[in-house]
Design a protein around this motif. Structure first.
Motif, PDB file in Angstrom:
ATOM      1  N   SER A  91       0.863  -1.181   0.000  1.00 52.07           N
ATOM      2  CA  SER A  91       0.000   0.000   0.000  1.00 52.07           C
ATOM      3  C   SER A  91       0.900   1.231   0.000  1.00 52.07           C
ATOM      4  O   SER A  91       2.073   1.148  -0.335  1.00 52.07           O
ATOM      5  N   ARG A  92       0.343   2.389   0.364  1.00 51.18           N
ATOM      6  CA  ARG A  92       1.167   3.588   0.436  1.00 51.18           C
ATOM      7  C   ARG A  92       2.082   3.492   1.663  1.00 51.18           C
ATOM      8  O   ARG A  92       1.615   3.312   2.790  1.00 51.18           O
ATOM      9  N   ILE A  93       3.381   3.615   1.444  1.00 49.10           N
ATOM     10  CA  ILE A  93       4.348   3.451   2.528  1.00 49.10           C
ATOM     11  C   ILE A  93       4.271   4.645   3.483  1.00 49.10           C
ATOM     12  O   ILE A  93       4.372   5.800   3.070  1.00 49.10           O
ATOM     13  N   ARG A  94       4.097   4.333   4.764  1.00 49.59           N
ATOM     14  CA  ARG A  94       4.145   5.361   5.799  1.00 49.59           C
ATOM     15  C   ARG A  94       4.994   4.862   6.963  1.00 49.59           C
ATOM     16  O   ARG A  94       4.950   3.681   7.306  1.00 49.59           O
ATOM     17  N   LYS A  95       5.737   5.772   7.569  1.00 49.34           N
ATOM     18  CA  LYS A  95       6.490   5.479   8.785  1.00 49.34           C
ATOM     19  C   LYS A  95       6.222   6.595   9.789  1.00 49.34           C
ATOM     20  O   LYS A  95       6.140   7.765   9.405  1.00 49.34           O
ATOM     21  N   VAL A  96       6.107   6.232  11.052  1.00 53.63           N
ATOM     22  CA  VAL A  96       5.881   7.202  12.124  1.00 53.63           C
ATOM     23  C   VAL A  96       6.952   6.974  13.175  1.00 53.63           C
ATOM     24  O   VAL A  96       7.040   5.882  13.750  1.00 53.63           O
ATOM     25  N   ALA A  97       7.789   7.981  13.411  1.00 59.30           N
ATOM     26  CA  ALA A  97       8.864   7.858  14.399  1.00 59.30           C
ATOM     27  C   ALA A  97       8.417   8.472  15.720  1.00 59.30           C
ATOM     28  O   ALA A  97       7.894   9.597  15.755  1.00 59.30           O
ATOM     29  N   ARG A  98       8.619   7.750  16.800  1.00 54.61           N
ATOM     30  CA  ARG A  98       8.267   8.201  18.144  1.00 54.61           C
ATOM     31  C   ARG A  98       9.491   8.089  19.039  1.00 54.61           C
ATOM     32  O   ARG A  98      10.392   7.300  18.765  1.00 54.61           O
ATOM     33  N   ARG A  99       9.507   8.837  20.100  1.00 54.13           N
ATOM     34  CA  ARG A  99      10.645   8.748  21.020  1.00 54.13           C
ATOM     35  C   ARG A  99      10.223   8.049  22.300  1.00 54.13           C
ATOM     36  O   ARG A  99       9.053   8.077  22.700  1.00 54.13           O
ATOM     37  N   ALA A 100      11.199   7.405  22.936  1.00 58.98           N
ATOM     38  CA  ALA A 100      10.927   6.709  24.195  1.00 58.98           C
ATOM     39  C   ALA A 100      12.162   6.783  25.075  1.00 58.98           C
ATOM     40  O   ALA A 100      13.284   6.958  24.602  1.00 58.98           O
ATOM     41  N   ARG A 101      11.927   6.655  26.361  1.00 57.45           N
ATOM     42  CA  ARG A 101      13.037   6.585  27.325  1.00 57.45           C
ATOM     43  C   ARG A 101      12.595   5.734  28.507  1.00 57.45           C
ATOM     44  O   ARG A 101      11.405   5.522  28.737  1.00 57.45           O
ATOM     45  N   GLY A 102      13.569   5.219  29.246  1.00 56.37           N
ATOM     46  CA  GLY A 102      13.268   4.475  30.465  1.00 56.37           C
ATOM     47  C   GLY A 102      12.339   3.297  30.242  1.00 56.37           C
ATOM     48  O   GLY A 102      12.526   2.469  29.344  1.00 56.37           O
ATOM     49  N   ALA A 103      11.287   3.242  31.070  1.00 56.99           N
ATOM     50  CA  ALA A 103      10.331   2.132  30.997  1.00 56.99           C
ATOM     51  C   ALA A 103       9.617   2.093  29.656  1.00 56.99           C
ATOM     52  O   ALA A 103       9.248   1.012  29.176  1.00 56.99           O
ATOM     53  N   GLN A 104       9.413   3.255  29.037  1.00 55.76           N
ATOM     54  CA  GLN A 104       8.767   3.287  27.721  1.00 55.76           C
ATOM     55  C   GLN A 104       9.596   2.525  26.692  1.00 55.76           C
ATOM     56  O   GLN A 104       9.054   1.785  25.867  1.00 55.76           O
ATOM     57  N   TRP A 105      10.904   2.729  26.735  1.00 53.97           N
ATOM     58  CA  TRP A 105      11.779   2.040  25.795  1.00 53.97           C
ATOM     59  C   TRP A 105      11.766   0.537  26.036  1.00 53.97           C
ATOM     60  O   TRP A 105      11.716  -0.256  25.095  1.00 53.97           O
TER      61      TRP A 105
END
Length: 252
Positions: A91-105
């Protein structure tokens, strides 16, 4: 060089050939009618408050994570991620970059995907899926709001591909991560299969560098000659539609 490539091709298996053939076909067309079913690859960047990574290393980790996932055995025929990957790639290529640290990572590491560590910089590419069904551990992660200053990493390694970022666009680290991720998968698909396999033996590592206007002009010439691969953005965020964001140059 020919002898060394021939030696590499003897290690090729049918699975890698099939995964590379799929990648080399490019990607599909439009989006589904239901907005919730729009497909996207979520990318998670580890950006701790204390001792954040160098921008160039983090972008290299993001690019490597994407191409590793795209050629991972689990996305190939009969692989456990195959259906989700193909629904996105076709399909149409999409990427979404998010940041994380600590427990989120740490929580992001529990979601299906591939993590890469380059020089202490860590990024994880997650198996794609519908934007309406993003894992709750990922959905809550911040998309924007954090950036890293440009660094001076020195000359790129000659044995690795180089992903040159258009510095004039002033992209945030999240936007640039999505763009270099797109560049790495496009480059892998554009390479002859034996060269893509040789790259896989290096773990798909690459260098990411900013290109100034003079360098960018020369890189555009390489694209016109068919000696480099360009990423042109659809313009959903940050940059104008059709902007060339990254140019990927194979080693040598």
């Amino acid at each position: 060089m020919t002898d060394s490539i021939d030696a590499v091709t003897r290690g090729l298996d049918a699975g890698f050939l099939a995964r590379h053939a799929e990648l080399a076909q490019g990607y599909g067309g439009g989006d589904p009618d239901d907005p919730a079913m729009v497909q996207a690859m979520q990318m998670v960047l580890h950006v701790p408050k204390v001792g954040p990574p160098a921008r160039s290393s983090l972008l290299a980790a993001a690019a490597t994570a994407v191409v590793r996932l795209c050629l991972d055995p689990r996305v190939g025929p009969d692989g456990e991620w195959s259906d989700r990957y193909l629904a996105w790639k076709r399909s149409r290529i999409r990427k979404v970059a998010r940041r994380a640290r600590g427990a989120q990572w740490l929580a992001a590491g529990e979601v299906d995907g591939v993590t890469v560590d380059i020089g202490g910089a860590q990024a994880r590419a997650l198996v794609p899926g519908p934007v309406g069904a993003v894992d709750p551990r990922i959905r809550k992660l911040q998309i924007g709001g954090t950036d890293l200053e440009p660094d001076e990493p020195g000359p790129p390694a000659p044995e690795l591909p180089v992903l040159w970022v258009n510095s004039e666009l002033g992209m945030t680290v999240g936007k640039a991560a999505a763009q270099v991720g797109h560049a790495s998968m496009l480059l892998a698909g554009a390479l002859p299969v034996e060269r893509a396999y040789a790259w896989s033996l290096r773990g798909f590592e690459c260098s990411v560098r900013d290109a100034d206007p003079r360098q960018w002009s020369a890189l555009c010439d390489r694209v016109r000659r068919g000696a480099a691969t360009a990423v042109r953005d659809a313009g959903f965020t940050e940059v104008a539609p059709g902007s060339t964001t990254v140019i990927a140059v194979p080693p040598g």
